[in-house]
Motif scaffolding. Structure first.
Motif, mmCIF file in Angstrom:
data_model
loop_
_atom_site.group_PDB
_atom_site.id
_atom_site.type_symbol
_atom_site.label_atom_id
_atom_site.label_comp_id
_atom_site.label_asym_id
_atom_site.label_seq_id
_atom_site.Cartn_x
_atom_site.Cartn_y
_atom_site.Cartn_z
ATOM 1 N N ASP A 1 64.320 30.136 26.835
ATOM 2 C CA ASP A 1 63.825 30.528 25.514
ATOM 3 C C ASP A 1 62.934 29.455 24.908
ATOM 4 O O ASP A 1 61.956 29.758 24.219
ATOM 5 N N MET A 2 63.283 28.192 25.149
ATOM 6 C CA MET A 2 62.523 27.095 24.563
ATOM 7 C C MET A 2 61.190 26.892 25.278
ATOM 8 O O MET A 2 60.130 26.798 24.642
ATOM 9 N N PRO B 1 70.159 19.051 14.724
ATOM 10 C CA PRO B 1 70.845 20.352 14.705
ATOM 11 C C PRO B 1 70.078 21.371 15.525
ATOM 12 O O PRO B 1 68.852 21.277 15.684
ATOM 13 N N PRO B 2 70.760 22.373 16.076
ATOM 14 C CA PRO B 2 70.052 23.420 16.824
ATOM 15 C C PRO B 2 69.219 24.257 15.872
ATOM 16 O O PRO B 2 69.517 24.362 14.680
ATOM 17 N N PRO B 3 68.141 24.861 16.381
ATOM 18 C CA PRO B 3 67.299 25.678 15.498
ATOM 19 C C PRO B 3 68.042 26.916 15.033
ATOM 20 O O PRO B 3 68.974 27.396 15.678
ATOM 21 N N ASP C 1 73.437 31.880 14.116
ATOM 22 C CA ASP C 1 72.128 31.432 13.659
ATOM 23 C C ASP C 1 71.213 31.106 14.839
ATOM 24 O O ASP C 1 70.039 31.517 14.878
ATOM 25 N N LEU C 2 71.744 30.382 15.827
ATOM 26 C CA LEU C 2 70.943 30.025 17.000
ATOM 27 C C LEU C 2 70.578 31.264 17.803
ATOM 28 O O LEU C 2 69.427 31.411 18.239
ATOM 29 N N ALA C 3 71.544 32.173 18.002
ATOM 30 C CA ALA C 3 71.268 33.374 18.789
ATOM 31 C C ALA C 3 70.199 34.229 18.129
ATOM 32 O O ALA C 3 69.277 34.732 18.808
ATOM 33 N N ALA C 4 70.261 34.398 16.820
ATOM 34 C CA ALA C 4 69.262 35.211 16.131
ATOM 35 C C ALA C 4 67.869 34.588 16.264
ATOM 36 O O ALA C 4 66.877 35.288 16.509
ATOM 37 N N PHE C 5 67.791 33.273 16.119
ATOM 38 C CA PHE C 5 66.486 32.605 16.254
ATOM 39 C C PHE C 5 65.932 32.757 17.671
ATOM 40 O O PHE C 5 64.751 33.068 17.853
#
Length: 391
Positions: free
Chosen positions: A196-197, A260-262, A297-301
């Motif tokens: 993903d990144m 922190p993770p995005p 939050d991370l999964a949605a992003f």
């Protein structure tokens, strides 16, 4: 180098040494109480009062020394002591030593292979059978229930040890499977994060490179902007890779990464980055925005990021609409484009990674062409009850 803790000096002493020290102390105390017994003990003739004690001391000390290295020899020593003590005045001594052989059989069945433990159990049963036949051949008729009872103790000792062995083997198998599952889950998580990144940033770089190559001769300013965007995106990708590799190399004792993770708070930055690359993303927010669990939050992003990347790669257009809806008990993410659509084949990792993220959070995921045209990706991520209740 990793420093290994050396065992304490007393822990390095074999158990048999401790047993021998105990018996030696006991015999010495008894001998000092009766000096004449000490002289008879040194020239052992088989008739002294402490003969059973001496035989028991020798058998237990030698058997303990051999038990952890040569269990079959330990069983043989206990059996030899039991046979040797048959003619002694204390009639319980042979039975005690035979029970020591049972204990050695139990330990062997718990710690060694099935072949070795079976042979260890056969030894005392064979000694009992041989002794019984010898007694009967000599014309000494006695109660056969005694050897039968002793043989049953051997079977019971072997069954107990074998049960312990099986329980340990099962526990080891469960631990191994749990470890493999944890390794697989972590490997998949890292693969999703890397995909993903990197895939999104590489897509942006590709678009900027294409723009720069087309306007290189006619619009030098736009070419410079495209190169600047490629440089910035490349640096960001390298920083993310270094951060992830640093987290992988960090030991458990070291502190966790400070970055922190995005999350969804970074969507505006994502939209701006894609706009600079010529991809127009219309971002809509519905409901009352609030703090989310870090995994949601991370999964949605990541879902939005990967969906926008797919728009660039597969839709044939550079426009899409992203809707993030905060509902009472779940978070809904919807990405729609008006491109050429198509049917998801599942051959890539993008849709599979999004589906895995949603599945791990026990949510719902769908992806496919719309009847009116275009392509739609939708995910519904449940929120914990305290999070869902607090609005």
């Amino acid at each position: 180098m990793i420093a290994t803790r050396r065992p304490l000096p007393l822990k390095r002493v074999p158990p048999g040494v401790w047993v021998a020290a105990f018996w030696s102390t006991l015999i010495l105390v008894r001998a000092l109480q009766r000096p004449d017994e000490l002289q008879r003990l040194l020239r052992y003739d088989g008739n002294i009062e402490d003969a059973p004690l001496l035989v028991t001391a020798i058998v237990t000390s030698l058997g303990t020394l051999l038990l952890f290295r040569a269990p079959l020899a330990a069983v043989s020593v206990a059996l030899a002591g039991a046979v040797f003590s048959l003619g002694m005045p204390v009639r319980e001594t042979p039975f005690v030593l035979f029970l020591l052989a049972d204990a050695a059989v139990c330990h062997t069945a718990a710690t060694r292979s099935r072949r070795v433990s079976t042979l260890a159990a056969v030894l005392p049963v064979g000694v009992l059978a041989g002794y019984t036949l010898w007694r009967l051949a000599q014309g000494y008729f006695f109660n056969l229930a005694v050897p039968a009872t002793l043989a049953s103790t051997v079977v019971i000792a072997w069954l107990i040890g074998n049960t312990v062995h099986q329980n340990r083997a099962h526990a080891q198998t469960v631990r191994t499977q749990a470890t493999q599952q944890a390794i697989t889950a972590e490997r998949l998580r890292i693969a999703r994060e890397l995909h993903d990144m990197v895939a999104h940033n590489i897509g942006i770089i590709t678009i900027q490179a294409g723009i720069g190559s087309r306007v290189m001769d006619t619009q030098p300013t736009e070419t410079r902007k495209a190169l600047d965007a490629i440089e910035a995106t490349g640096r960001e990708t390298l920083a993310d890779l270094r951060r992830m590799l640093g987290a992988l190399r960090r030991s458990d004792q070291e502190s966790a990464p400070l970055d922190p993770p995005p999350g969804l708070a970074a969507l505006d930055q994502l939209v701006g980055k894609n706009a600079a690359a010529g991809v127009r993303v219309a971002l809509r927010w519905e409901g009352d925005r609030r703090d989310l669990p870090s995994d949601v939050d991370l999964a949605a992003f990541r879902i939005v990021q990967e969906a926008v990347t797919n728009v660039v790669r597969h839709s044939g257009i550079r426009d899409c609409t992203v809707t993030v809806a905060y509902e009472c008990d779940e978070l809904a993410v919807d990405i729609v484009d008006l491109g050429c659509g198509g049917t998801p084949t599942g051959s890539g990792f993008g849709l599979a990674g999004m589906r895995e993220r949603v599945s791990l959070l026990h949510g719902e995921f769908s992806a496919g062409p719309r009847p009116e045209g275009g392509f739609r990706i939708a995910a519904r991520l449940p929120l914990p009850r305290p999070m869902a209740a607090g609005r």
